[in-house]
Structure formats: structure tokens, C-alpha cells
Write a protein that holds these residues in place. Structure first.
Motif, PDB file in Angstrom:
ATOM      1  N   ASP A  96     -47.227  24.712  73.441  1.00 48.97           N
ATOM      2  CA  ASP A  96     -47.684  25.509  74.580  1.00 48.97           C
ATOM      3  C   ASP A  96     -48.153  24.509  75.633  1.00 48.97           C
ATOM      4  O   ASP A  96     -48.948  23.608  75.323  1.00 48.97           O
ATOM      5  CB  ASP A  96     -48.821  26.439  74.174  1.00 48.97           C
ATOM      6  CG  ASP A  96     -49.238  27.360  75.314  1.00 48.97           C
ATOM      7  OD1 ASP A  96     -48.349  27.905  75.989  1.00 48.97           O
ATOM      8  OD2 ASP A  96     -50.453  27.519  75.523  1.00 48.97           O
ATOM      9  N   THR A  98     -48.899  23.606  80.072  1.00 44.65           N
ATOM     10  CA  THR A  98     -49.122  24.063  81.439  1.00 44.65           C
ATOM     11  C   THR A  98     -48.944  22.898  82.404  1.00 44.65           C
ATOM     12  O   THR A  98     -49.540  21.836  82.213  1.00 44.65           O
ATOM     13  CB  THR A  98     -50.550  24.629  81.607  1.00 44.65           C
ATOM     14  OG1 THR A  98     -50.734  25.700  80.681  1.00 44.65           O
ATOM     15  CG2 THR A  98     -50.776  25.131  83.027  1.00 44.65           C
ATOM     16  N   VAL A 100     -49.623  21.606  86.202  1.00 41.55           N
ATOM     17  CA  VAL A 100     -50.549  21.888  87.290  1.00 41.55           C
ATOM     18  C   VAL A 100     -50.007  21.209  88.543  1.00 41.55           C
ATOM     19  O   VAL A 100     -50.003  19.975  88.637  1.00 41.55           O
ATOM     20  CB  VAL A 100     -51.965  21.362  86.964  1.00 41.55           C
ATOM     21  CG1 VAL A 100     -52.925  21.715  88.092  1.00 41.55           C
ATOM     22  CG2 VAL A 100     -52.458  21.898  85.623  1.00 41.55           C
ATOM     23  N   ASN A 129     -43.484  27.310  74.964  1.00 40.62           N
ATOM     24  CA  ASN A 129     -43.973  28.126  76.073  1.00 40.62           C
ATOM     25  C   ASN A 129     -44.533  27.207  77.157  1.00 40.62           C
ATOM     26  O   ASN A 129     -45.629  26.667  77.012  1.00 40.62           O
ATOM     27  CB  ASN A 129     -45.064  29.082  75.584  1.00 40.62           C
ATOM     28  CG  ASN A 129     -45.473  30.053  76.663  1.00 40.62           C
ATOM     29  OD1 ASN A 129     -44.647  30.794  77.169  1.00 40.62           O
ATOM     30  ND2 ASN A 129     -46.747  30.040  77.025  1.00 40.62           N
ATOM     31  N   VAL A 130     -43.767  27.033  78.214  1.00 38.49           N
ATOM     32  CA  VAL A 130     -44.207  26.238  79.361  1.00 38.49           C
ATOM     33  C   VAL A 130     -44.631  27.202  80.463  1.00 38.49           C
ATOM     34  O   VAL A 130     -43.953  28.199  80.726  1.00 38.49           O
ATOM     35  CB  VAL A 130     -43.080  25.308  79.870  1.00 38.49           C
ATOM     36  CG1 VAL A 130     -43.487  24.624  81.174  1.00 38.49           C
ATOM     37  CG2 VAL A 130     -42.717  24.292  78.806  1.00 38.49           C
ATOM     38  N   LYS A 131     -45.745  26.882  81.106  1.00 40.62           N
ATOM     39  CA  LYS A 131     -46.265  27.671  82.225  1.00 40.62           C
ATOM     40  C   LYS A 131     -46.545  26.715  83.379  1.00 40.62           C
ATOM     41  O   LYS A 131     -46.638  25.517  83.166  1.00 40.62           O
ATOM     42  CB  LYS A 131     -47.574  28.365  81.822  1.00 40.62           C
ATOM     43  CG  LYS A 131     -47.474  29.203  80.562  1.00 40.62           C
ATOM     44  CD  LYS A 131     -48.825  29.656  80.041  1.00 40.62           C
ATOM     45  CE  LYS A 131     -49.748  28.566  79.605  1.00 40.62           C
ATOM     46  NZ  LYS A 131     -49.356  27.784  78.449  1.00 40.62           N
ATOM     47  N   ALA A 132     -46.704  27.276  84.559  1.00 42.30           N
ATOM     48  CA  ALA A 132     -47.086  26.462  85.711  1.00 42.30           C
ATOM     49  C   ALA A 132     -48.182  27.191  86.470  1.00 42.30           C
ATOM     50  O   ALA A 132     -48.195  28.421  86.525  1.00 42.30           O
ATOM     51  CB  ALA A 132     -45.886  26.211  86.621  1.00 42.30           C
ATOM     52  N   THR A 133     -49.079  26.408  87.043  1.00 38.81           N
ATOM     53  CA  THR A 133     -50.161  26.979  87.829  1.00 38.81           C
ATOM     54  C   THR A 133     -50.478  26.063  89.002  1.00 38.81           C
ATOM     55  O   THR A 133     -50.110  24.896  89.000  1.00 38.81           O
ATOM     56  CB  THR A 133     -51.422  27.206  86.953  1.00 38.81           C
ATOM     57  OG1 THR A 133     -52.378  27.976  87.693  1.00 38.81           O
ATOM     58  CG2 THR A 133     -52.061  25.900  86.525  1.00 38.81           C
ATOM     59  N   ALA A 149     -50.279  17.785  83.580  1.00 37.14           N
ATOM     60  CA  ALA A 149     -49.792  18.702  82.547  1.00 37.14           C
ATOM     61  C   ALA A 149     -50.705  18.622  81.340  1.00 37.14           C
ATOM     62  O   ALA A 149     -51.207  17.552  80.990  1.00 37.14           O
ATOM     63  CB  ALA A 149     -48.359  18.369  82.149  1.00 37.14           C
ATOM     64  N   TYR A 150     -50.912  19.772  80.739  1.00 40.62           N
ATOM     65  CA  TYR A 150     -51.663  19.908  79.494  1.00 40.62           C
ATOM     66  C   TYR A 150     -50.706  20.470  78.451  1.00 40.62           C
ATOM     67  O   TYR A 150     -49.856  21.302  78.782  1.00 40.62           O
ATOM     68  CB  TYR A 150     -52.812  20.906  79.650  1.00 40.62           C
ATOM     69  CG  TYR A 150     -53.865  20.506  80.641  1.00 40.62           C
ATOM     70  CD1 TYR A 150     -55.000  19.829  80.225  1.00 40.62           C
ATOM     71  CD2 TYR A 150     -53.737  20.819  81.990  1.00 40.62           C
ATOM     72  CE1 TYR A 150     -55.990  19.471  81.136  1.00 40.62           C
ATOM     73  CE2 TYR A 150     -54.716  20.467  82.903  1.00 40.62           C
ATOM     74  CZ  TYR A 150     -55.836  19.796  82.468  1.00 40.62           C
ATOM     75  OH  TYR A 150     -56.806  19.444  83.364  1.00 40.62           O
TER      76      TYR A 150
END
Length: 160
Positions: A96, A98, A100, A129-133, A149-150
Motif C-alpha cells: 500500500d 501513497t 505526495v 494499492n497505489v494512491k496519490a495526494t 512517497a510512503y
């Protein structure tokens, strides 16, 4: 036995470099500075995996003082981390992560990033599961100076 690890990385945005995230060349006027391709997402993922296995970090295995890694694809190094985990009796359970970044918008590239990571780790895409914020304009990422990135990873021991 299930083990977990956390990874974090950040790179400065600079001109005259390609922006590579999750093995995807993202169209943008700036890219990330670094010894390798500077794929901040994959660097965080690799550190999370290595941490979960108690095997140090990417600096230990792929030091930026080693010319063999100059400009190298972080996808290739992720495949090397996968081999290292397998050699130590681990399989990847899930990732998982994220990203940034204030810009560019990354939603259109997330599915390919998930697929790239899954392929390199020989796992199903549903395990990534990759997300971006954004940071709503705050801090170095919000000011467009860099990308962070975390990542978290869980691995399982296949040893009896």
C-alpha cells in the motif's frame, strides 16, 4: 509468520529529467533528481519490503556511490529486491503506497503503476494499492519542489 515494513522517500523536482513513478513515464516538464531513475514510489516500496524482511534498506543494497546503479530503472531494482526476499524465504503479501505531489495529477497513471509493481513482485494486481495526494500547497511537495512517497508492505515467511 507475517512481517510488515514501512518505506519513505523524497526527491527534488528538476528540469531535464524524466518523471518516472511506479515505472511509468509521466508527462511533466520536470523530473526527479537522483542517481538512478529516481522513482520515488518504487524506492519507498523497496525500503518497505526490505524493512519487513529485516534486510536493511536500498542504500545498503544499491548504494548511490556505485556506478552500476547510475540511471538504472527502479523496476529492475524492485525485481532484485523480490529475488532477495525469495532467497530469504519470503513472499510478498501486499503493498500500500501513497505518492505526495501537488503536480502533475496522477490518477490516469495509477492503474499502470499497480500493474508494474505487481508484475515485478510476481503478485496479483489486487495486492497492490497505489494512491496519490496533494498537500494543498503546503511544504516542499505543495510548492512543487519535490515528490515524496510512503509505502507499507507485508510479507509472509514460506519457511516451515
Amino acid at each position: 509468520m507475517i512481517r510488515a515494513g514501512i518505506g519513505y522517500d523524497v526527491h527534488r523536482l528538476v528540469p531535464e529529467r524524466r518523471l518516472i513513478l511506479g515505472g511509468v513515464a509521466v508527462p511533466y516538464e520536470l523530473g526527479l533528481a537522483g542517481h538512478s531513475d529516481a522513482d520515488v514510489l518504487l524506492h519507498a516500496v523497496k525500503d518497505a519490503l526490505l524493512g519487513a524482511a529485516g534486510l536493511g534498506d536500498i542504500g545498503k543494497h544499491f548504494p548511490d556511490t556505485d556506478e552500476r546503479y547510475k540511471g538504472i530503472s527502479s523496476m529492475k531494482l524492485l525485481a532484485e529486491v523480490h529475488k532477495l526476499l525469495n532467497n530469504h524465504g519470503y513472499i510478498v503479501n501486499n503493498i500500500d503506497a501513497t505518492i505526495v505531489a501537488q503536480k502533475p495529477k496522477l490518477a490516469a497513471y495509477i492503474a499502470q503503476m499497480n500493474s508494474n509493481i505487481a508484475a515485478a513482485l510476481d503478485i496479483d494486481v489486487t495486492q497492490v494499492n497505489v494512491k496519490a495526494t496533494t498537500t494543498e500547497g503546503l511544504g516542499f511537495a505543495g510548492q512543487g519542489e519535490g515528490v515524496a512517497a510512503y509505502a507499507t508492505a507485508t510479507i509472509a515467511s514460506v519457511q516451515a
